[in-house]
Design a protein around this motif. Structure first.
Motif, PDB file in Angstrom:
ATOM      1  N   MET A 106       0.850  -1.191   0.000  1.00  0.00           N
ATOM      2  CA  MET A 106       0.000   0.000   0.000  1.00  0.00           C
ATOM      3  C   MET A 106       0.885   1.240   0.000  1.00  0.00           C
ATOM      4  O   MET A 106       1.336   1.713   1.044  1.00  0.00           O
ATOM      5  N   THR A 107       1.143   1.761  -1.199  1.00  0.00           N
ATOM      6  CA  THR A 107       2.076   2.875  -1.313  1.00  0.00           C
ATOM      7  C   THR A 107       1.575   4.134  -0.609  1.00  0.00           C
ATOM      8  O   THR A 107       2.369   5.017  -0.297  1.00  0.00           O
ATOM      9  N   GLU A 108       0.272   4.212  -0.355  1.00  0.00           N
ATOM     10  CA  GLU A 108      -0.277   5.385   0.304  1.00  0.00           C
ATOM     11  C   GLU A 108       0.054   5.453   1.796  1.00  0.00           C
ATOM     12  O   GLU A 108      -0.107   6.500   2.423  1.00  0.00           O
ATOM     13  N   PHE A 161      -0.984  10.529  -4.801  1.00  0.00           N
ATOM     14  CA  PHE A 161      -1.434  11.039  -3.501  1.00  0.00           C
ATOM     15  C   PHE A 161      -1.863   9.872  -2.617  1.00  0.00           C
ATOM     16  O   PHE A 161      -2.347   8.858  -3.130  1.00  0.00           O
ATOM     17  N   PRO A 162      -1.751  10.012  -1.298  1.00  0.00           N
ATOM     18  CA  PRO A 162      -2.499   9.101  -0.423  1.00  0.00           C
ATOM     19  C   PRO A 162      -3.980   9.470  -0.467  1.00  0.00           C
ATOM     20  O   PRO A 162      -4.347  10.547  -0.946  1.00  0.00           O
ATOM     21  N   TRP A 163      -4.828   8.570   0.018  1.00  0.00           N
ATOM     22  CA  TRP A 163      -6.259   8.890   0.081  1.00  0.00           C
ATOM     23  C   TRP A 163      -6.529   9.967   1.127  1.00  0.00           C
ATOM     24  O   TRP A 163      -7.317  10.884   0.908  1.00  0.00           O
ATOM     25  N   SER A 168       3.372   8.298  -0.573  1.00  0.00           N
ATOM     26  CA  SER A 168       3.008   7.948  -1.944  1.00  0.00           C
ATOM     27  C   SER A 168       4.245   7.893  -2.827  1.00  0.00           C
ATOM     28  O   SER A 168       4.420   8.680  -3.741  1.00  0.00           O
ATOM     29  N   PRO A 169       5.147   6.921  -2.589  1.00  0.00           N
ATOM     30  CA  PRO A 169       6.324   6.759  -3.447  1.00  0.00           C
ATOM     31  C   PRO A 169       5.920   6.234  -4.825  1.00  0.00           C
ATOM     32  O   PRO A 169       4.808   5.741  -5.019  1.00  0.00           O
TER      33      PRO A 169
END
Length: 331
Positions: free
Chosen positions: A9-11, A40-42, A49-50
């Motif tokens: 989960m990149t976020e 972006f993250p949520w 967010s890589p």
């Protein structure tokens, strides 16, 4: 046999942590690793967010058995489909054939950054179909010139191509999307355990059936926490309350502030009713059950919260996988 995945989960995690989690997830026995592909993250509380493709390149080098997949990449705005074709081919070579390119129509949250506006859903679906055709052509190794309704390609060729190509999964939220996009893809991706989606895929002419060569890949969030339900619910509410909006809403909101505003009235008990929370592994099994009952072949778990990933993988993953495999169909 139902297969179970772990979500990178990149976020909610940084790039080095994601690579470490991927290696650990392979070691404890997950069948596949799926990675989100976000700008972006949520929600700001998630905090990361890589770039997913750099992370996956590193993951391909620290893993050897587990399958890899984007869940999902949008090949229409932030990335031109010709660029997606090139990086998917390169990643497949690095992964020795373990990679599946998961594609979808995207979310405003990630695609608005290029300043081109956000098309309506019918246009987004049409753009995705055209993008998949371009990727397929480029993966043939031929010199490609393409003039389409949405994209142009001028004398492009992918020079480093993997043997066997790159399988493509497509995200579809309804039977109409399956009918339009399914003929272009190898596998189905969906976030809801809807048997009608599997049925719509299996009615396509010229496509392998789900479970007979084609796969249906779903995903569920879980908030495992050995410290109890309250801590798990608090974490899930803080970082995953956006999940309850559904994709009809989630696809169109442009910023983390928008998601915070849209989810401000979501209560902890609302989150707890849709995400299994706490130390009970059997609750996770029951949350996953609708997917295999709907005919899905692959289910990827999302453990909520970066701070618990190491403990989840070290303490919960192996016994959870054993219970999931005992409960799921074997053929």
């Amino acid at each position: 046999m139902t297969r179970f995945g772990y979500t990178l989960m990149t976020e909610q995690s940084g790039p080095k942590d994601l690579v470490r989690y991927a290696s650990a997830a392979e070691d404890v026995g997950f069948d596949l690793l799926v990675s989100s592909d976000h700008y972006f993250p949520w929600l700001s509380a998630q905090g990361h967010s890589p770039y997913a493709w750099t992370v996956l390149g590193a993951v391909a080098q620290v893993t050897h058995r587990v399958e890899l997949m984007t869940y999902v990449t949008c090949p229409t705005m932030r990335y031109h489909p010709a660029v997606v074709a090139q990086k998917a081919a390169t990643l497949q070579i690095l992964a020795d054939g373990r990679f599946t390119l998961g594609l979808g129509a995207g979310e405003n949250l990630n695609e608005h950054v290029i300043g081109e506006g956000w098309p309506n859903v019918d246009t987004r679906q049409a753009m995705l179909g055209e993008a998949i055709r371009i990727i397929r052509e480029l993966h043939s190794g031929e010199l490609v010139t393409f003039r389409g309704d949405y994209f142009d390609v001028d004398s492009a060729r992918i020079w480093d191509l993997p043997e066997g190509g790159v399988p493509i999964g497509v995200a579809a939220g309804g039977a109409k999307a399956v009918e339009e996009l399914g003929p272009l893809a190898d596998h189905l991706i969906a976030t809801d355990p809807d048997p009608e989606l599997v049925g719509a895929w299996n009615s396509l002419k010229g496509r392998q059936r789900i479970g007979g060569g084609a796969r249906a890949i779903g995903q569920i969030p879980v908030s495992w926490d050995p410290d109890g339900i309250d801590a798990a619910v608090e974490r899930a509410h803080d970082q995953f309350r956006w999940f309850g909006g559904g994709w009809a809403v989630n696809a169109d909101l442009p910023t983390t502030a928008g998601f915070a505003a849209a989810s401000q009235f979501v209560r902890p008990e609302d989150v707890a009713s849709s995400i299994p929370c706490g130390p009970d592994l059997d609750a996770v099994v029951e949350a996953a059950r609708p997917f295999w009952e709907a005919g899905f072949t692959d289910i990827a778990l999302v453990q909520v919260g970066d701070e618990l990933q190491d403990r989840f993988l070290a303490e919960a993953a192996e016994p959870l996988l054993a219970r999931l495999r005992e409960a799921a169909p074997t053929g």
